[in-house]
Design an enzyme around this catalytic site. Structure first.
Site, PDB file in Angstrom:
ATOM      1  N   SER A 113       0.802  -1.217   0.000  1.00 61.66           N
ATOM      2  CA  SER A 113       0.000   0.000   0.000  1.00 61.66           C
ATOM      3  C   SER A 113       0.837   1.270   0.000  1.00 61.66           C
ATOM      4  O   SER A 113       1.637   1.483  -0.898  1.00 61.66           O
ATOM      5  CB  SER A 113      -0.970  -0.049   1.175  1.00 61.66           C
ATOM      6  OG  SER A 113      -1.902   0.997   1.074  1.00 61.66           O
ATOM      7  N   ASP A 283      -0.752   1.697  -4.050  1.00 56.43           N
ATOM      8  CA  ASP A 283      -1.540   0.741  -4.830  1.00 56.43           C
ATOM      9  C   ASP A 283      -2.858   1.331  -5.341  1.00 56.43           C
ATOM     10  O   ASP A 283      -3.692   0.603  -5.873  1.00 56.43           O
ATOM     11  CB  ASP A 283      -1.810  -0.528  -4.009  1.00 56.43           C
ATOM     12  CG  ASP A 283      -2.605  -0.248  -2.755  1.00 56.43           C
ATOM     13  OD1 ASP A 283      -2.492   0.866  -2.217  1.00 56.43           O
ATOM     14  OD2 ASP A 283      -3.367  -1.134  -2.311  1.00 56.43           O
ATOM     15  N   ASP A 285      -5.523   2.804  -3.882  1.00 54.82           N
ATOM     16  CA  ASP A 285      -6.850   2.732  -3.260  1.00 54.82           C
ATOM     17  C   ASP A 285      -7.160   3.932  -2.373  1.00 54.82           C
ATOM     18  O   ASP A 285      -8.315   4.190  -2.071  1.00 54.82           O
ATOM     19  CB  ASP A 285      -7.055   1.401  -2.520  1.00 54.82           C
ATOM     20  CG  ASP A 285      -6.004   1.114  -1.477  1.00 54.82           C
ATOM     21  OD1 ASP A 285      -5.083   1.943  -1.304  1.00 54.82           O
ATOM     22  OD2 ASP A 285      -6.086   0.053  -0.828  1.00 54.82           O
ATOM     23  N   ARG A 286      -6.125   4.679  -1.957  1.00 58.08           N
ATOM     24  CA  ARG A 286      -6.399   5.849  -1.110  1.00 58.08           C
ATOM     25  C   ARG A 286      -6.471   7.127  -1.944  1.00 58.08           C
ATOM     26  O   ARG A 286      -5.983   7.171  -3.067  1.00 58.08           O
ATOM     27  CB  ARG A 286      -5.290   6.019  -0.080  1.00 58.08           C
ATOM     28  CG  ARG A 286      -5.232   4.871   0.887  1.00 58.08           C
ATOM     29  CD  ARG A 286      -4.234   5.163   1.992  1.00 58.08           C
ATOM     30  NE  ARG A 286      -4.282   4.086   2.973  1.00 58.08           N
ATOM     31  CZ  ARG A 286      -3.785   4.162   4.185  1.00 58.08           C
ATOM     32  NH1 ARG A 286      -3.187   5.275   4.579  1.00 58.08           N
ATOM     33  NH2 ARG A 286      -3.875   3.149   5.020  1.00 58.08           N
TER      34      ARG A 286
HETATM   35  C1  G1P Z   1      -4.680   1.366   8.041  1.00 58.04           C
HETATM   36  C2  G1P Z   1      -5.869   2.301   8.099  1.00 58.04           C
HETATM   37  C3  G1P Z   1      -7.117   1.557   7.734  1.00 58.04           C
HETATM   38  C4  G1P Z   1      -6.945   0.908   6.368  1.00 58.04           C
HETATM   39  C5  G1P Z   1      -5.688   0.051   6.355  1.00 58.04           C
HETATM   40  C6  G1P Z   1      -5.401  -0.509   4.975  1.00 58.04           C
HETATM   41  O1  G1P Z   1      -4.857   0.318   8.951  1.00 58.04           O
HETATM   42  O2  G1P Z   1      -6.004   2.882   9.377  1.00 58.04           O
HETATM   43  O3  G1P Z   1      -8.201   2.446   7.730  1.00 58.04           O
HETATM   44  O4  G1P Z   1      -8.044   0.110   6.051  1.00 58.04           O
HETATM   45  O5  G1P Z   1      -4.570   0.823   6.757  1.00 58.04           O
HETATM   46  O6  G1P Z   1      -5.193   0.506   4.042  1.00 58.04           O
HETATM   47  P1  G1P Z   1      -4.188   0.296  10.402  1.00 58.04           P
HETATM   48  O7  G1P Z   1      -2.708   0.486  10.200  1.00 58.04           O
HETATM   49  O8  G1P Z   1      -4.769   1.484  11.131  1.00 58.04           O
HETATM   50  O9  G1P Z   1      -4.572  -1.011  10.986  1.00 58.04           O
HETATM   51 ZN    ZN Z   2      -3.338   1.429  -0.391  1.00 64.98          ZN
END
Ligand code: G1P
Ligand code: ZN
Length: 547
Positions: A113, A283, A285-286
């Site tokens: 990510s 990747d 998605d954000r």
């Molecule tokens: C983090 C974000 C969460 C997201 C995830 C994957 O997870 O807070 O909202 O879904 O990345 O992108 P976390 O590190 O807080 O568990």
């Molecule tokens: Zn991502």
């Protein structure tokens, strides 16, 4: 075709977190490591015989090596066909779309990510299921269980395929199709949004038309953004910045927040700002949304998109429901109320939205961590969020800032920030959380600064579709008047523990709508340390990242 069985031993897979297996590249490069994980997935997946598997990643270092190996292993495990993105590239939402569109049984998405990439940085593998979404907990649990007992993996002996040329090859009797990474995704976007209206808005560019800066952060969305924003929608060449995917993301964190996308933020706050600024992560998605002179928090973006989505053709029929992760602000709840639909509150992680989307209970979902998406795929989707914003602005013909002010004047404003304390020693982080939870019985009615605690609880979620229960999903402190602090440990970090502190304060439509966020949250920041003893437990006096 000869299937070769390679003896192996169990490995430190990973207890199911929010997004698959994520480790340093050096860990993945150990003999058998990626193979063990991929085989553990294949050992758990049912119905591989004759099925299609999708493979693609965000282009980071080690992507190609794992793809080549996974193709050989898929052939040995009985898949009939593998679809792989050209150059090994598929954004996470595009992979989700390909899985759905071609009726694949699932897909391997290779990404860490928004984490940095390169030989000394991070890599990751996650498995998505037939609906295009991340594997649900019962599957990730089974994959993890398998990693603790795995003793062999299967492969065929075949040379690497040419990942860069679109076409079909045969690997050990299995068909491998290298497909255009962008085409199917771009076509899907054209079904959801009014490209003509956006094109008309963009026309003229600097000479009077609407201008856009999209920062692909040297990550996977570059090819998607060039094709969609510049080629199909007619935004000026140069609209897409850092549009070539690099294995190390140019040494940056491909994380679209105010820290890592600071160049874009500075541009948007300057006199030279275009009308709209956006960025996406490693990747794809954000998303980060910034209007000229106006940053939109992800929680607000979800609410504003939900309130206006019916203006885009893909959502003209209205929304069935909205879903947000628990730490995401309650701004979307107020929109849901106004629309007369439900806003579901789920644990952190996109996988919890899957059932709601599949069951037709929610149309739009979002997380405070800059993830927004809809039922068009089963992942959050950065480019989609930008397109929905553009479509709405093309219909309403107002600036981002004006849209935000109009929204707050109607619904009130949820001031919001997240403070991250990274790479804390795991023991210390666990002690902090345990001590905080142990203090819950004493917290109600306590006054801290000007704030009075109303309730404290540990968030637990019962999935309304399958009844499954996920507990310990974050500690919540609710104050009288609607302010809130949430404490959670990250499930995606690769070093020690990351403590996330989510701060939220609500001002209704008659309240202060035009204040600076840090001022509005200062008393909550102080209260967070009093309540949880952040400094006492961790030695930290300030967060590493504020978003
Ligand atoms: C983090 C974000 C969460 C997201 C995830 C994957 O997870 O807070 O909202 O879904 O990345 O992108 P976390 O590190 O807080 O568990
Ligand atoms: Zn991502």
């Amino acid at each position: 075709m000869t299937i070769r069985t390679v003896a192996t031993t169990p490995f430190d897979g990973q207890k199911p977190g929010t997004s698959g297996l994520r480790k340093k590249v050096k860990v993945f490069e150990q003999p058998n490591y990626s193979e063990n994980f991929v085989q553990s997935v294949f050992d758990v997946v049912e119905g591989m015989d004759g099925a299609t598997l999708v493979i693609g990643g965000d282009g980071r270092y080690h992507n190609r090596a794992v793809i080549q190996q996974a193709i050989r292993m898929a052939a040995a495990n009985g898949f009939a066909r593998v679809l792989v993105g050209q150059g090994g590239i598929l954004s996470t939402p595009a992979a989700s779309n390909v899985i759905r569109q071609y009726g694949a049984i699932g897909g391997l998405v290779l990404s860490a990510s928004h984490n940095p990439g390169g030989p000394d940085e991070d890599f990751g593998i996650k498995y998505n299921v037939a609906n295009g979404g991340p594997a649900p907990e019962k599957i990730t649990d089974a994959i993890y269980a398998r990693t603790t007992e795995i003793d062999r993996w299967l492969t065929v002996d075949a040379p690497d395929i040419d990942l860069d040329t679109i076409g079909t090859t045969n690997v050990g009797g299995m068909v491998v199709e290298v497909i255009d990474s962008v085409a199917d995704y771009a076509a899907l976007m054209e079904t959801l949004f009014d490209f003509d209206a956006i094109r008309a808005m963009a026309k003229g560019g600097a000479a009077g038309g609407f201008t856009l800066a999209f920062d692909a952060m040297s990550a996977v969305t570059g090819p998607y953004a060039h094709e969609i924003f510049e080629k199909r929608l007619g935004f000026a060449p140069g609209t897409v910045r850092n549009g070539t995917p690099l294995e190390d993301f140019g040494h940056h964190h491909p994380d679209p927040n105010l820290v890592h996308a600071k160049d874009l933020y500075d541009l948007m706050m300057s006199d030279a700002a275009p009308d709209f600024g956006a960025a996406s992560d490693g990747d794809g998605d954000r998303n980060l949304i910034i209007g000229r002179g106006r940053f939109i928090t992800p929680s607000d973006s979800l609410a504003m998109l939900a309130a206006n989505a019916h203006m885009a053709k893909g959502y003209a029929g209205g929304l069935k429901g909205i879903a947000r992760s628990m730490p995401t602000s309650a701004a979307a709840d107020r929109v849901a109320d106004a629309l007369g639909i439900t806003c579901y509150e789920t644990p952190t992680g996109w996988k919890f939205f899957g059932n709601l989307l599949d069951a037709g209970m929610a149309t739009i979902c979002g997380e405070e961590s800059a993830g927004t998406g809809s039922d068009h795929v089963r992942e959050k989707d950065g480019v989609w969020a930008v397109l929905l914003w553009l479509n709405i602005l093309a219909v309403r013909r107002i600036s981002v800032d004006a849209l935000a002010r109009d929204h707050w004047a109607r619904f009130g404003r949820n001031y919001y920030a997240r403070h991250d304390y990274e790479a804390i020693e795991t023991d210390k982080a666990n002690t902090l959380m345990a001590a905080l939870q142990a203090s819950f019985a004493d917290l109600p009615h306590q006054a801290i600064g000007g704030l009075v605690i109303a309730e404290a609880d540990s968030f637990s979620y019962t999935d309304p579709v399958d009844g499954s229960v996920s507990s310990n999903q974050g500690l919540r402190i609710l104050f009288e008047g609607g302010s809130r602090i949430v404490f959670r440990l990250s499930g995606t970090g690769t070093q020690g523990a990351t403590l996330r502190v989510y701060l939220e304060r609500y001002e209704d439509r008659n309240g202060k709508l035009d204040a600076e966020t840090p001022n509005m949250l200062a008393d909550l920041v102080a209260a967070a340390d009093v309540i949880a003893g952040i400094q006492r437990h961790t030695g930290r006096t300030a967060p590493d990242v504020i978003t």
